[in-house]
Design an enzyme around this catalytic site. Structure first.
Site, PDB file in Angstrom:
ATOM      1  N   SER A 157     -17.504 -17.000  -0.146  1.00  0.00           N
ATOM      2  CA  SER A 157     -17.272 -16.037  -0.999  1.00  0.00           C
ATOM      3  C   SER A 157     -18.295 -15.940  -1.902  1.00  0.00           C
ATOM      4  O   SER A 157     -19.032 -17.083  -2.122  1.00  0.00           O
ATOM      5  CB  SER A 157     -16.089 -16.229  -1.951  1.00  0.00           C
ATOM      6  OG  SER A 157     -14.567 -16.117  -1.358  1.00  0.00           O
ATOM      7  N   ASP A 181      -5.781 -21.071   9.568  1.00  0.00           N
ATOM      8  CA  ASP A 181      -6.964 -21.664   8.778  1.00  0.00           C
ATOM      9  C   ASP A 181      -6.704 -22.981   8.558  1.00  0.00           C
ATOM     10  O   ASP A 181      -5.663 -23.340   8.041  1.00  0.00           O
ATOM     11  CB  ASP A 181      -7.161 -20.689   7.514  1.00  0.00           C
ATOM     12  CG  ASP A 181      -8.451 -20.991   6.788  1.00  0.00           C
ATOM     13  OD1 ASP A 181      -9.560 -21.251   7.737  1.00  0.00           O
ATOM     14  OD2 ASP A 181      -8.409 -20.958   5.709  1.00  0.00           O
ATOM     15  N   GLY A 232     -13.820 -22.543  -2.741  1.00  0.00           N
ATOM     16  CA  GLY A 232     -13.434 -22.237  -4.137  1.00  0.00           C
ATOM     17  C   GLY A 232     -14.771 -21.547  -4.950  1.00  0.00           C
ATOM     18  O   GLY A 232     -15.527 -20.930  -4.407  1.00  0.00           O
TER      19      GLY A 232
HETATM   20  P1  13P Z   1     -13.923 -19.393  -0.190  1.00  0.00           P
HETATM   21  O1  13P Z   1     -13.149 -20.397  -0.929  1.00  0.00           O
HETATM   22  O2  13P Z   1     -15.350 -19.399  -0.345  1.00  0.00           O
HETATM   23  O3  13P Z   1     -13.312 -17.954  -0.111  1.00  0.00           O
HETATM   24  O4  13P Z   1     -13.605 -19.845   1.144  1.00  0.00           O
HETATM   25  C1  13P Z   1     -12.469 -19.645   1.998  1.00  0.00           C
HETATM   26  C2  13P Z   1     -12.235 -20.192   3.361  1.00  0.00           C
HETATM   27  O5  13P Z   1     -13.253 -20.986   3.692  1.00  0.00           O
HETATM   28  C3  13P Z   1     -11.048 -20.232   4.188  1.00  0.00           C
HETATM   29  O6  13P Z   1     -10.861 -21.192   5.149  1.00  0.00           O
HETATM   30  O1  G3H Z   2     -10.115 -23.030   3.111  1.00  0.00           O
HETATM   31  C1  G3H Z   2      -9.139 -22.878   2.264  1.00  0.00           C
HETATM   32  C2  G3H Z   2      -8.456 -21.758   1.988  1.00  0.00           C
HETATM   33  O2  G3H Z   2      -8.852 -21.093   0.724  1.00  0.00           O
HETATM   34  C3  G3H Z   2      -7.027 -21.589   1.658  1.00  0.00           C
HETATM   35  O3  G3H Z   2      -6.565 -22.421   0.525  1.00  0.00           O
HETATM   36  O4  G3H Z   2      -4.846 -24.171   1.172  1.00  0.00           O
HETATM   37  O5  G3H Z   2      -4.929 -23.050  -1.172  1.00  0.00           O
HETATM   38  O6  G3H Z   2      -4.151 -21.678   0.790  1.00  0.00           O
HETATM   39  P1  G3H Z   2      -5.153 -22.876   0.269  1.00  0.00           P
HETATM   40 ZN    ZN Z   3     -12.229 -22.807   5.080  1.00  0.00          ZN
END
Ligand code: 13P
Ligand code: G3H
Ligand code: ZN
Length: 306
Positions: A209, A79, A176
């Protein structure tokens, strides 16, 4: 053909979306796996660069092996990879899919970087997700004070020039627990324009989310302090899946909230408890519950395995 590519095709045809669930430790991954297994739902298990360095390369691969042995319809995905090097590393480690996130770069630079990753990834039949436009708030340590929605014409050029397999679009979601201050809406007009120019192309929503009030209230009742947390309304996500081409929905915040709420609950109700299985185990169950609910009632990915 890469099985994930086949699932994207199926999702487009049948109007469901694959959950892309971020995990950060063994228990969160197990909660996701159990939730998907119990609902017979294909899904993506996603690892951010931060999660990769927190868990470590070898452990990620072994955890993913364990997850897939338990339920084979899971795909390991990087990701928000920010560089060619991190994407190459994930591909070499055996990931099924990577995201190259050049969204903070100039258009031409984003194209060049994304193409470089695609050229490498496709030699190994690995799927690549690109991103165009910027989500409001914190994204990849870059703060955008406002939305920079995806430009539909640029999206078409981007896909044609890079060869990406899917595209993350910015239409009003953000990462977030604080997604909206004013009107809670998504720019379906922009999404539709993108789809007119790129028919039947798999699109992705980050920052999806739902930050359910019930979960936030419980979190706060056990000593948490998340005030005015707001997620994306469920009906907007359902609209994006049912009437548009969104085939992947990213969720991290809801899972973090779920696990942390239970950890807070167990520890606040049992101040003498120090067996970590007691609180992490409850956190794992809560993630399983959230994942099952999403697969069944939001993504419609339940019972869609081949
Ligand atoms: P959320 O913060 O809405 O859960 O999004 C997660 C996300 O896009 C990870 O790539
Ligand atoms: O899109 C981002 C994800 O929520 C990952 O978050 O970089 O804190 O692991 P992180
Ligand atoms: Zn993301």
């Amino acid at each position: 053909m890469n099985r994930l590519k086949e699932y994207y095709k199926k999702a487009l045809q049948n109007h469901f979306a694959l959950g892309a669930f971020n995990f950060n430790n063994m228990e969160s991954l197990q909660g996701i796996v159990n939730g998907c297994k119990k609902t017979n739902a294909p899904a993506i298990i996603a690892v951010s660069e931060g999660a990769l360095s927190y868990i470590g390369d070898d452990f990620i691969i072994e955890l993913a092996k364990g997850a897939k042995a338990s339920f084979t319809h899971l795909f390991l995905h990087l990701d928000h990879g920010k560089s060619f090097e991190i994407c190459k590393k994930a591909i070499d480690l055996g990931f099924d899919s990577v995201m190259i996130d050049g969204s903070s770069l100039k258009f031409g630079e984003n194209i060049a970087l994304t193409k470089m990753v695609c050229d490498y990834a496709h030699k190994f039949d690995v799927q690549v997700e690109g991103e165009l436009g910027q989500l409001k708030g914190i994204e990849d340590n870059v703060y955008a004070s406002d939305h920079h929605f995806t430009d539909p014409l640029q999206a078409k050029i981007f896909v044609e020039r890079t060869g990406v397999d899917s595209l993350a679009v910015a239409i009003g979601t953000s990462h977030g627990a604080y997604k909206y201050q004013g009107e809670q809406t998504l720019r379906f007009d922009i999404l539709q324009e993108i789809e007119n120019l790129l028919p039947s192309f798999p699109l992705v929503l980050h920052g999806a989310s739902t930050v359910d009030k019930e979960l936030v209230d419980k979190f706060n009742s056990y000593g948490g302090k998340l005030e005015h947390a707001v997620g994306v309304p469920k009906d907007l996500l359902i609209e994006a899946i049912k009437n548009h081409n969104i085939v992947k929905i990213n969720t991290d915040t809801d899972l973090r909230l779920a696990m942390t709420m239970q950890v807070r609950k167990v520890l606040s109700e049992n101040p003498k408890e120090f067996d970590l299985r007691k609180y992490l185990g409850k956190g794992r169950e809560e993630i399983e519950r959230v994942v099952m609910d999403k697969n069944q009632n939001l993504l419609f990915s339940a019972n869609k395995i081949d």
